[in-house]
Write a protein that holds these residues in place. Structure first.
Motif, PDB file in Angstrom:
ATOM      1  N   GLY A 293       0.800  -1.224   0.000  1.00 57.84           N
ATOM      2  CA  GLY A 293       0.000   0.000   0.000  1.00 57.84           C
ATOM      3  C   GLY A 293       0.827   1.265   0.000  1.00 57.84           C
ATOM      4  O   GLY A 293       1.807   1.402  -0.728  1.00 57.84           O
ATOM      5  N   ILE A 338       9.216  -1.548   4.693  1.00 55.73           N
ATOM      6  CA  ILE A 338       8.628  -0.291   5.181  1.00 55.73           C
ATOM      7  C   ILE A 338       7.240  -0.654   5.686  1.00 55.73           C
ATOM      8  O   ILE A 338       6.422  -1.214   4.934  1.00 55.73           O
ATOM      9  N   THR A 339       6.997  -0.428   6.971  1.00 56.58           N
ATOM     10  CA  THR A 339       5.710  -0.827   7.520  1.00 56.58           C
ATOM     11  C   THR A 339       5.370   0.005   8.748  1.00 56.58           C
ATOM     12  O   THR A 339       6.084  -0.045   9.749  1.00 56.58           O
ATOM     13  N   GLN A 340       4.336   0.768   8.683  1.00 56.45           N
ATOM     14  CA  GLN A 340       3.893   1.621   9.789  1.00 56.45           C
ATOM     15  C   GLN A 340       3.545   0.767  10.989  1.00 56.45           C
ATOM     16  O   GLN A 340       4.092   0.998  12.062  1.00 56.45           O
ATOM     17  N   SER A 341       2.737  -0.246  10.794  1.00 57.03           N
ATOM     18  CA  SER A 341       2.231  -1.067  11.909  1.00 57.03           C
ATOM     19  C   SER A 341       3.249  -2.102  12.375  1.00 57.03           C
ATOM     20  O   SER A 341       3.238  -2.567  13.494  1.00 57.03           O
ATOM     21  N   GLY A 342       4.124  -2.523  11.429  1.00 58.92           N
ATOM     22  CA  GLY A 342       5.067  -3.583  11.772  1.00 58.92           C
ATOM     23  C   GLY A 342       4.395  -4.937  11.931  1.00 58.92           C
ATOM     24  O   GLY A 342       5.020  -5.890  12.390  1.00 58.92           O
ATOM     25  N   THR A 344       1.981  -6.091   9.316  1.00 55.01           N
ATOM     26  CA  THR A 344       1.367  -6.476   8.032  1.00 55.01           C
ATOM     27  C   THR A 344       1.853  -7.854   7.642  1.00 55.01           C
ATOM     28  O   THR A 344       3.066  -8.062   7.456  1.00 55.01           O
ATOM     29  N   VAL A 390      -7.147   5.011   9.319  1.00 52.19           N
ATOM     30  CA  VAL A 390      -6.840   3.894   8.412  1.00 52.19           C
ATOM     31  C   VAL A 390      -6.006   4.404   7.240  1.00 52.19           C
ATOM     32  O   VAL A 390      -5.048   3.774   6.811  1.00 52.19           O
ATOM     33  N   ALA A 391      -6.324   5.576   6.727  1.00 51.28           N
ATOM     34  CA  ALA A 391      -5.559   6.126   5.600  1.00 51.28           C
ATOM     35  C   ALA A 391      -4.249   6.684   6.143  1.00 51.28           C
ATOM     36  O   ALA A 391      -4.237   7.589   6.962  1.00 51.28           O
ATOM     37  N   SER A 392      -3.165   6.127   5.667  1.00 48.73           N
ATOM     38  CA  SER A 392      -1.855   6.499   6.198  1.00 48.73           C
ATOM     39  C   SER A 392      -1.400   7.845   5.639  1.00 48.73           C
ATOM     40  O   SER A 392      -1.430   8.069   4.432  1.00 48.73           O
ATOM     41  N   LEU A 479      -4.457   6.588  -4.195  1.00 50.76           N
ATOM     42  CA  LEU A 479      -4.868   5.646  -3.145  1.00 50.76           C
ATOM     43  C   LEU A 479      -5.606   6.382  -2.031  1.00 50.76           C
ATOM     44  O   LEU A 479      -6.643   5.910  -1.543  1.00 50.76           O
ATOM     45  N   GLU A 483      -9.426   5.213  -1.173  1.00 51.00           N
ATOM     46  CA  GLU A 483      -9.682   4.397   0.030  1.00 51.00           C
ATOM     47  C   GLU A 483     -10.583   5.094   1.033  1.00 51.00           C
ATOM     48  O   GLU A 483     -11.183   4.433   1.871  1.00 51.00           O
ATOM     49  N   VAL A 600      -3.250  -4.891   8.109  1.00 53.10           N
ATOM     50  CA  VAL A 600      -3.737  -6.126   7.478  1.00 53.10           C
ATOM     51  C   VAL A 600      -2.917  -7.295   8.017  1.00 53.10           C
ATOM     52  O   VAL A 600      -1.857  -7.631   7.512  1.00 53.10           O
TER      53      VAL A 600
END
Ligand code: AGP
Length: 603
Positions: A293, A338-342, A344, A390-392, A479, A483, A600
């Motif tokens: 995403g 690269i992952t905001q939540s870590g 996914t 939810v929208a980063s 996006l 979204e 996710v």
């Protein structure tokens, strides 16, 4: 529990429930479809008192969102209740086995098999040992699961376990109470002392503390870490939505992202947490960025930054593709997630695949207590504070700045960028948060974006065009719009227009172009003319003083001037605000868009 669930609403859900061990030692269950307000009404109509409880918001995987499919799921005639995140991949076989053992199923969820399995072991073999019964039940599961169990016979404890990557499990140390949640925002209002469960680990919580074990029964020692942000970080404050708050705090969040990383004396970038020495950098032959995403689009910007500054080849791949591609990876490669939540699941699986094939791994991550932060050889924290919408938004700009720092760090180690160029970029980096703050202040004062939303918000299709380092911004802008406002929007490299998309242009398809005055500006000018010539409306992200573009386009989304390599951080912000205002105009649910979850964690 209800307050905790409210702080987790942003993760997306379609039903909710809770179970309380009441004063008489009975398990009281309340479950309802739809929003938490429906569950709250049930609890108000039939209040329940107790010292120990579990709750859950469900995002339907197996079985439609109904009251009977909502968690918690109960077994043993109200003896115990279970909540779960994840998927039981072998639930058909387990369901058949349990039916054979005489269990009657009351839902069509996979989770219910866990409740009956715990009960089965509790009654046979574990001799009333809830921890052992839970451990045995988890041993039968295939697929990722995070579970919490409460039992009428054990009114003083909660048993939790984590199997694979089903999203986080965090234990909070409160004052005379213990808490557990799948994400920090539910805990932050009560405590800042947090411990995390890793894969195949369990926690047994009582009012005074927690004991930890492996799924094989080995005792574990875990220290609580200190949460680096406090409760108001998970509060909307004076904003209407978390997304709005997070858009407008990007001046501050980018200041935090840069904090401690620029050594002004030596003009050096410092990234100690990356755990990658200059010698190790010099052995690298390639970098592969994996993400999903918005984070994937940040990776595309990263490719420009690393290749331009460090002269190192970069491949950017969707994590969900990389993990099944049998990727060509070796120890001379760095795989950077690269992952905001870590959390996914595809990104975690891609990291696992990279490690299995011998590559060094790293992550640019916001949630530093997450699985990604723990499994990689090194990290670059986004330091953006919790992102709830939810929208980063702020995680994207933090990722791009982290990628710029990373590119400079690699360039330093490889001697690949000259002193003047480096200082120029560092000076621009230092000024960037202030410029972002000014841009946001101006946007917040006027109603420019609300008027654009009213003028363009009824269209059903949008085209976003960008060239070079702005092509990923076109993708990200599209996006954002799709979204949260559910409008079909497509991002394209502007140079591709003649190879197909120009067929879409008519009075019903507005085109958004990202056209700062840079080395390819003239090409964007002709792009705008081509769209206008076919009756298409053009909205242009352009430098505020660009009189030519003001003449050409139907509307301008102004940005200040900065270093070419940092312009993406500025050019994305008007697209975030536009998407937000269009979603408002259309009455969409900005913070909890339909069908989406913030992280996710299941495939
Ligand atoms: C972006 O607005 C979306 N929320 C989604 O694409 C998100 O970026 C993606 O799921 C990746 O999440 P992560 O950064 O937490 O891994």
């Amino acid at each position: 529990v209800l307050d905790g669930l409210r702080h987790l609403e942003y993760r997306g859900y379609d039903s909710a429930g809770l179970a309380v061990l009441d004063r008489a030692g009975e398990l009281q269950v309340r479950r309802e479809v739809g929003k938490l307000a429906n569950l709250s009404r049930l609890v108000d109509e039939a209040p329940v008192e107790g010292q120990i409880a579990i709750g859950h918001t469900r995002w339907a995987t197996h079985g439609p969102p109904t009251q009977f499919n909502a968690h918690p799921h109960v077994s043993g005639g109200g003896l115990l209740a279970v909540v779960q995140n994840g998927i039981v991949e072998n639930y058909h076989a387990l369901r058949e086995r349990l039916i054979g053992e005489g269990y009657v199923f009351t839902s069509d969820t996979d989770t219910e098999v866990i409740a009956h399995l715990v009960h089965l072991y509790y009654q046979n073999g574990s001799h009333g040992d809830l921890v052992d019964a839970t451990r045995r039940a988890l041993g039968d599961l295939r697929g990722p699961s995070a579970v919490v169990v409460v039992c009428r016979d054990h009114p003083d404890k909660l048993v939790a376990a984590r199997l694979g990557n089903a999203g986080g499990v965090a234990v909070g140390y409160g004052e005379g109470e213990m808490l557990i949640a799948s994400d920090i925002p539910a805990l932050a209002p009560h405590t800042r002392r947090i411990a995390y469960l890793d894969d195949r680990q369990m926690a047994v919580l009582t009012a005074n503390g927690a004991d930890y074990f492996t799924l094989d029964g080995e005792p574990l020692v875990k220290d609580a870490s200190r949460l680096e942000w406090d409760a108001d970080a998970v509060d909307r404050g004076e904003f209407h939505h978390f997304m709005q708050k997070e858009i407008f705090e990007q001046g501050r969040s980018l200041t935090d992202t840069l904090r401690g990383r620029l050594d002004f004396v030596g003009g050096q970038v410092r990234l100690d947490s990356l755990n990658l020495s200059a010698e190790q950098v010099r052995t690298l032959e390639k970098i592969t960025i994996v993400a999903c995403g918005t984070s994937y689009f940040a990776g595309l910007v990263g490719k420009f930054l690393v290749e331009r500054l460090a002269r190192l080849p970069v491949e950017v791949d969707y994590a969900s593709e990389f993990r099944y591609r049998q990727p060509i990876v070796n120890p001379q490669q760095l795989v950077l997630a690269i992952t905001q939540s870590g959390e996914t699941v595809d990104t975690l699986a891609a990291l696992e695949e990279a490690r299995r094939r011998g590559a060094r791994t790293a992550a640019i991550v916001n949630a530093t207590g997450s699985q990604a932060a723990r499994v990689c050889d090194g990290i670059i924290a986004m330091q953006a504070g919790p992102e709830i919408g939810v929208a980063s938004t702020k995680a994207f700009t933090a990722s791009v700045v982290d990628l710029c720092l990373f590119a400079l760090y690699m360039a330093q180690a490889r001697g690949a960028v000259d002193e003047t160029a480096r200082r120029e970029l560092l000076d621009a980096l230092v000024r960037l948060p202030g410029q972002v703050g000014e841009l946001l202040a101006e946007a917040r004062q006027g109603d420019h974006y609300a008027r654009l939303a009213a003028r363009f918000g009824e269209f059903s299709n949008f085209l976003y065009l960008g060239r070079g380092i702005h092509y990923p911004i076109a993708l990200e802008g599209a996006l954002k719009l799709k979204e949260i406002s559910y409008i079909h929007a497509e991002g394209y490299p502007a140079g591709e227009m003649k190879h197909g998309p120009i067929a879409l242009i008519d009075g019903q398809t507005p085109t958004l172009v990202i056209a700062p005055r840079d080395s390819i500006y003239e090409k964007m000018v002709s792009q705008v003319e081509q769209v206008r010539a076919r009756g298409g409306a053009v909205l242009a992200v352009a430098h505020a003083e660009d009189a030519q573009m003001r003449q050409l386009a139907d509307a301008i989304l102004p940005i200040p001037v900065t270093h070419e390599l940092l312009t993406p951080v500025l050019s994305v912000i008007p697209l975030q605000i536009l998407a937000y205002e269009v979603a408002l105009h259309r009455g969409a649910d900005v913070d909890q868009p339909r069908n989406l979850a913030k992280s996710v964690t299941v495939e």
